[in-house]
Write an enzyme that holds these catalytic residues in place. Structure first.
Site, PDB file in Angstrom:
ATOM      1  N   GLY A 114     -14.978 -23.606  -2.457  1.00 43.46           N
ATOM      2  CA  GLY A 114     -13.688 -23.088  -1.998  1.00 43.46           C
ATOM      3  C   GLY A 114     -13.688 -22.981  -0.479  1.00 43.46           C
ATOM      4  CG  ASP A 137     -22.715 -19.566  -9.130  1.00 46.75           C
ATOM      5  OD1 ASP A 137     -23.478 -18.655  -9.496  1.00 46.75           O
ATOM      6  OD2 ASP A 137     -21.503 -19.416  -8.960  1.00 46.75           O
ATOM      7  NE  ARG A 221     -40.580 -22.486 -41.783  1.00 46.95           N
ATOM      8  CZ  ARG A 221     -39.252 -22.529 -41.771  1.00 46.95           C
ATOM      9  NH1 ARG A 221     -38.563 -21.490 -42.221  1.00 46.95           N
ATOM     10  NH2 ARG A 221     -38.606 -23.581 -41.341  1.00 46.95           N
TER      11      ARG A 221
HETATM   12  P1  ATP Z   1     -18.392 -18.965  -4.493  1.00 42.29           P
HETATM   13  O1  ATP Z   1     -19.583 -19.791  -4.731  1.00 42.29           O
HETATM   14  O2  ATP Z   1     -18.686 -17.538  -4.315  1.00 42.29           O
HETATM   15  O3  ATP Z   1     -17.288 -19.208  -5.489  1.00 42.29           O
HETATM   16  P2  ATP Z   1     -16.535 -20.186  -2.705  1.00 42.29           P
HETATM   17  O4  ATP Z   1     -16.586 -20.551  -1.266  1.00 42.29           O
HETATM   18  O5  ATP Z   1     -16.288 -21.316  -3.665  1.00 42.29           O
HETATM   19  O6  ATP Z   1     -17.858 -19.415  -3.041  1.00 42.29           O
HETATM   20  P3  ATP Z   1     -13.865 -19.128  -3.078  1.00 42.29           P
HETATM   21  O7  ATP Z   1     -13.415 -17.755  -3.407  1.00 42.29           O
HETATM   22  O8  ATP Z   1     -13.454 -20.249  -3.939  1.00 42.29           O
HETATM   23  O9  ATP Z   1     -15.444 -19.027  -2.941  1.00 42.29           O
HETATM   24  O10 ATP Z   1     -13.372 -19.491  -1.588  1.00 42.29           O
HETATM   25  C1  ATP Z   1     -13.649 -18.628  -0.499  1.00 42.29           C
HETATM   26  C2  ATP Z   1     -12.486 -18.629   0.442  1.00 42.29           C
HETATM   27  O11 ATP Z   1     -12.280 -19.961   0.954  1.00 42.29           O
HETATM   28  C3  ATP Z   1     -11.147 -18.267  -0.195  1.00 42.29           C
HETATM   29  O12 ATP Z   1     -10.951 -16.871  -0.279  1.00 42.29           O
HETATM   30  C4  ATP Z   1     -10.181 -18.888   0.806  1.00 42.29           C
HETATM   31  O13 ATP Z   1     -10.051 -18.083   1.953  1.00 42.29           O
HETATM   32  C5  ATP Z   1     -10.900 -20.186   1.184  1.00 42.29           C
HETATM   33  N1  ATP Z   1     -10.411 -21.279   0.311  1.00 42.29           N
HETATM   34  C6  ATP Z   1     -10.707 -21.494  -0.974  1.00 42.29           C
HETATM   35  N2  ATP Z   1     -10.044 -22.566  -1.467  1.00 42.29           N
HETATM   36  C7  ATP Z   1      -9.281 -23.026  -0.444  1.00 42.29           C
HETATM   37  C8  ATP Z   1      -8.354 -24.100  -0.326  1.00 42.29           C
HETATM   38  N3  ATP Z   1      -8.054 -24.904  -1.331  1.00 42.29           N
HETATM   39  N4  ATP Z   1      -7.781 -24.278   0.893  1.00 42.29           N
HETATM   40  C9  ATP Z   1      -8.069 -23.485   1.931  1.00 42.29           C
HETATM   41  N5  ATP Z   1      -8.934 -22.443   1.867  1.00 42.29           N
HETATM   42  C10 ATP Z   1      -9.534 -22.204   0.712  1.00 42.29           C
END
Ligand code: ATP
Length: 330
Positions: A114, A137, A221
């Site tokens: 993300g 993870d 067993r």
């Molecule tokens: P984890 O492994 O903990 O899930 P992650 O980085 O995948 O880590 P997310 O909550 O998915 O965690 O993303 C963290 C932050 O990144 C989000 O709160 C948001 O601010 C930003 N983010 C996530 N997806 C997007 C997106 N599609 N576009 C822009 N920013 C994003």
């Protein structure tokens, strides 16, 4: 697609932030970024609270001593957050504008997939941004390992070892739920290292009768009377599973949900070294004005990959590890 936006020259200042869930080793990565940059006469701003801190301009100038004594500490000194407004262009532009205002010419984002989507958006808006995979993870397909995975694995194994002592003394079965968010590496590796008679992960077809009950009855067993069953979170109610196992095998069964203890703790040596290598490499890219990359480890080599390609890579299941688990934990 291989976007490599380049700056006109070496950046005078870069930023670093942590985003998404915390993972042990994030501090070691921050330290590596700060020290590598300062070593190369690049100033570093630490951005607090992930993308929210970027939008708010919540930053602190880092120096060599601000990252002293954090190499061995879990969590992240920069705090981490999930920032809803960064999902839309308006929020992303606010982040970009704040970078321009503060003189941040490149950014390192330590987090999960993300967070890399945010990094991709920032790069597209003109701030070269590099991602470092930090999540327990191990759910980022382009890299063999993410920072935090091995530490969490050791935490899980430590818990399984303790459960095994009591299971052995009482001839019990311990059903252990571990974190994983749809990616079963933590469960699978923990099962191999912790002697899980069965390992249930989301990515594979699994049959409780065949893969747990029948296997336990067969193993009973051979003279074995205590069992560890490892289950990835979110698949099933482990307490109900323990009850079912007890009813069908006659072996007293208890479930333990390990929960958030898996996220904390001192990073192990592997994670500290991985974080140090990745942080160093991230700065080397930004120094050349290269963004939109994710730092990865593949066959023990640190390299980097286009974020778009990285995000599109399908998840992999370690079938060999599964085969090993099923062959030897009998
Ligand atoms: P984890 O492994 O903990 O899930 P992650 O980085 O995948 O880590 P997310 O909550 O998915 O965690 O993303 C963290 C932050 O990144 C989000 O709160 C948001 O601010 C930003 N983010 C996530 N997806 C997007 C997106 N599609 N576009 C822009 N920013 C994003």
């Amino acid at each position: 697609m291989n976007e490599r936006p380049t700056l006109k020259g070496k950046p005078k200042m870069i930023g670093v932030l942590t985003s998404g869930g915390d993972a042990p080793g994030m501090n070691a990565a921050i330290r590596a970024v700060v020290r590598t940059a300062i070593n190369r006469n690049i100033r570093v701003l630490g951005v607090n609270n992930g993308y929210q801190g970027l939008i708010d301009g919540d930053v602190i100038e880092m120096d060599l001593r601000k990252v002293s004594n954090i190499l061995h500490r879990g969590g992240t000194i920069l705090k981490t957050a999930r920032c809803k407004s960064f999902y839309n262009l308006e929020g992303q532009k606010k982040g970009r504008n704040m970078c321009l205002e503060m003189g941040i010419e490149g950014l390192v984002v330590i987090g999960g997939d993300g967070s890399f989507r945010g990094a991709k958006a920032l790069t597209a808006l003109g701030i070269p941004t590099v991602g470092i995979p930090g999540t327990i993870d191990n759910d980022i397909s382009c890299t063999d390992y993410t920072i935090g995975f091995h530490t969490a694995l050791n935490t899980v194994i430590d818990a399984i070892d303790r459960l095994r002592d009591t299971s052995e003394s009482h001839n019990r079965c311990s059903v252990v739920e571990v974190m994983g968010h749809g990616k079963g590496d933590l469960a699978l590796f923990a099962s191999v290292a912790g002697g899980g008679t069965a390992c249930w992960i989301n990515e594979i077809g699994f049959n409780v009768e065949r893969d747990i009950i029948y296997k336990m009855k067969t193993t009973l067993r051979t003279g074995k009377h205590n069992f560890i069953i490892v289950v990835s979170e979110g698949i099933t109610d482990v307490h109900a599973l323990a009850k079912e196992i007890q009813e069908k095998t006659g072996v007293e069964s208890r479930a333990t949900v390990l929960g958030h203890i898996q996220r904390g703790g001192q990073p192990c040596a592997f994670d500290r070294i991985l974080a140090s290598r990745m942080g160093f490499h991230a700065v080397e890219l930004l120094e050349q004005g290269i963004g939109n990359r994710v730092i990865v480890i593949q066959n023990d080599q640190i390299t980097d990959m286009d974020i778009n390609e990285a995000l599109e890579m399908p998840g992999k299941v370690n079938y060999k590890m599964l085969e090993i688990n099923n062959a030897i934990n009998i």
